[in-house]
Design a protein around this motif. Structure first.
Motif, PDB file in Angstrom:
ATOM      1  N   LEU A 104      18.312  31.635  -5.319  1.00 47.48           N
ATOM      2  CA  LEU A 104      18.290  30.077  -4.516  1.00 47.48           C
ATOM      3  C   LEU A 104      18.232  30.464  -2.958  1.00 47.48           C
ATOM      4  CD1 LEU A 104      21.691  28.426  -6.800  1.00 47.48           C
ATOM      5  CD2 LEU A 104      19.072  27.584  -6.181  1.00 47.48           C
ATOM      6  N   SER A 105      18.590  31.525  -2.442  1.00 41.37           N
ATOM      7  CA  SER A 105      18.517  31.426  -0.756  1.00 41.37           C
ATOM      8  C   SER A 105      16.924  32.303  -0.770  1.00 41.37           C
ATOM      9  CB  SER A 105      19.327  33.041  -0.792  1.00 41.37           C
ATOM     10  OG  SER A 105      21.012  32.849  -0.325  1.00 41.37           O
ATOM     11  N   ALA A 106      16.603  32.699  -1.739  1.00 36.71           N
ATOM     12  CA  ALA A 106      15.080  33.187  -1.119  1.00 36.71           C
ATOM     13  C   ALA A 106      14.533  31.471  -0.527  1.00 36.71           C
ATOM     14  CB  ALA A 106      14.564  34.194  -1.957  1.00 36.71           C
TER      15      ALA A 106
ATOM     16  N   GLY B 217      19.634  42.844   3.981  1.00 40.47           N
ATOM     17  CA  GLY B 217      19.799  43.593   5.681  1.00 40.47           C
ATOM     18  C   GLY B 217      19.188  42.957   6.902  1.00 40.47           C
ATOM     19  N   TYR B 218      17.926  42.093   5.903  1.00 38.28           N
ATOM     20  CA  TYR B 218      17.107  41.766   7.283  1.00 38.28           C
ATOM     21  C   TYR B 218      17.431  39.929   7.363  1.00 38.28           C
ATOM     22  CZ  TYR B 218      15.220  46.279   7.936  1.00 38.28           C
ATOM     23  OH  TYR B 218      15.098  47.494   8.431  1.00 38.28           O
ATOM     24  N   HIS B 219      17.606  39.635   5.797  1.00 37.84           N
ATOM     25  CA  HIS B 219      17.686  38.066   5.534  1.00 37.84           C
ATOM     26  C   HIS B 219      19.376  37.731   6.193  1.00 37.84           C
ATOM     27  CE1 HIS B 219      18.080  34.484   3.373  1.00 37.84           C
ATOM     28  NE2 HIS B 219      17.625  35.099   3.108  1.00 37.84           N
TER      29      HIS B 219
ATOM     30  N   GLU C  26      23.365  42.493  -4.133  1.00 38.49           N
ATOM     31  CA  GLU C  26      22.757  43.214  -4.975  1.00 38.49           C
ATOM     32  C   GLU C  26      21.627  42.902  -5.080  1.00 38.49           C
ATOM     33  OE1 GLU C  26      23.049  44.939  -9.023  1.00 38.49           O
ATOM     34  OE2 GLU C  26      25.300  44.074  -8.333  1.00 38.49           O
ATOM     35  N   HIS C  27      21.346  41.081  -5.727  1.00 38.63           N
ATOM     36  CA  HIS C  27      19.971  40.748  -5.778  1.00 38.63           C
ATOM     37  C   HIS C  27      19.403  39.958  -4.666  1.00 38.63           C
ATOM     38  CE1 HIS C  27      22.432  41.740  -9.445  1.00 38.63           C
ATOM     39  NE2 HIS C  27      21.308  41.647  -9.819  1.00 38.63           N
ATOM     40  N   LEU C  28      19.895  40.301  -3.208  1.00 36.84           N
ATOM     41  CA  LEU C  28      19.263  39.518  -2.347  1.00 36.84           C
ATOM     42  C   LEU C  28      17.727  39.727  -1.846  1.00 36.84           C
ATOM     43  CD1 LEU C  28      19.342  37.497  -0.287  1.00 36.84           C
ATOM     44  CD2 LEU C  28      20.865  38.738   1.723  1.00 36.84           C
TER      45      LEU C  28
END
Length: 316
Positions: A245-247, A283-285, A277-279
């Protein structure tokens, strides 16, 4: 100006007069007339009339499970009520003589959290309601997202596992089959069957004949390893869904409500772990907050009332 909120549930109809700050001034509860749509309509009308005795109201908001059109008027489909393309708003307005808007119950609860609860002070929020199924609400740019036809934000029916567990929607592998209260019971039973850390679950099941939400919840509260392991499995699926959902939505905050959310940090911990783990582009988001809903049982009526007030303001 006060507004009335009505929340039609599977077992009860809740109603309240709500002020502009989301505070309940007066409330009522009556049983839901199961299987009789005409009696249900009569019960809602009677409740609106009774609550209107408190003084003038700006509008009436009604929340119900199902697909509601973008005009907040017609119920395309309700899973627990015999409504198919039901012009519910038109019927109510003809009988009560007030402006009525109809919305999905998860949308109403999510809006209440956004305006007055755990989602305040952000502009973009996703709420997941973890009950028997999984409900969803999306707020983007301070506006409730409904989609082009009004049936958006059915987050419980995101496909998580191709050809996975059959879902009541007719598909397979939906989030609702892996991240709901019903899924938690299935996971708890599997752990009980396996022995080991599932011994307490197996014992309680034998004593009561079957596991239910209250029994598993009590074991989670005691931090029984088997029950907590089932909750961690549930949280993993919810965290994976949140990453997807974040994507798409990039919310600042995820709010978790419903009966399972009373587990608090025991649920949110594995949700955060699986999310990271799935983002994509970890590290950049930017990472959102993960919080528990605050309004609990009042969210439906508070949100329905405020959505009615918003509709009046938008159409003034």
């Amino acid at each position: 100006m006060h507004a009335i909120g009505i929340d039609i549930g599977g077992t009860k109809i809740a109603g309240a007069v709500v002020d502009e700050l989301g505070a309940i001034v007066r409330s009522e509860r009556v049983p839901t007339p199961a299987g009789d749509s005409r009696r249900l309509e009569d019960a809602v009308v009677e409740m609106i009339r009774s609550l209107s005795d408190s003084g003038p109201v700006a509008a009436v908001g009604v929340a119900a499970a199902g697909f509601i059109d973008a005009a907040q008027s017609t119920v395309y489909y309700a899973p627990n009520i015999d409504w198919r393309n039901e012009p519910f708003r038109e019927k109510l307005e003809a009988r009560v003589g007030a402006t009525v808007v109809v919305d999905n119950d998860a949308n109403a609860a999510g809006w209440a959290e956004f305006r007055f609860g755990a989602g305040r002070l952000v502009s973009d929020m996703v709420m997941l309601t973890i009950g028997t199924g999984v409900g969803g609400a999306i707020v983007a740019g301070d506006r409730l997202f409904r989609g082009g036809f009004g049936a958006g934000a059915e987050l419980g029916h995101m496909r998580m596992v191709p050809n996975g567990i059959a879902c009541g929607c007719g598909q397979h592998g939906c989030l609702e089959q892996y991240g709901s209260g019903r899924a938690l019971l299935r996971m708890a039973n599997e752990i009980a069957d396996a022995g080991g850390i599932g011994q307490a679950l197996a014992r309680v099941r034998a004593e009561h004949g079957a596991l239910d939400g209250g029994l598993v919840g009590a074991l989670i509260e005691q931090q029984d390893p088997g029950a907590v392991a089932a909750l961690r499995q549930l949280g993993h699926w919810l965290g994976e869904a949140a990453a997807s959902l974040s994507a798409v939505l990039d919310p600042q905050r995820f709010v978790f409500g419903g009966g399972v959310a009373v587990a608090g940090e025991l649920l949110l911990g594995p949700v955060r772990e699986a999310y990271l783990e799935h983002l994509p582009a970890r590290g950049y988001h930017p990472e959102p907050d993960f919080v528990i809903a605050e309004l609990v049982n009042d969210a439906g009526v508070v949100g329905a009332a405020d959505l009615a007030r918003v509709w009046v303001d938008d159409h003034a």
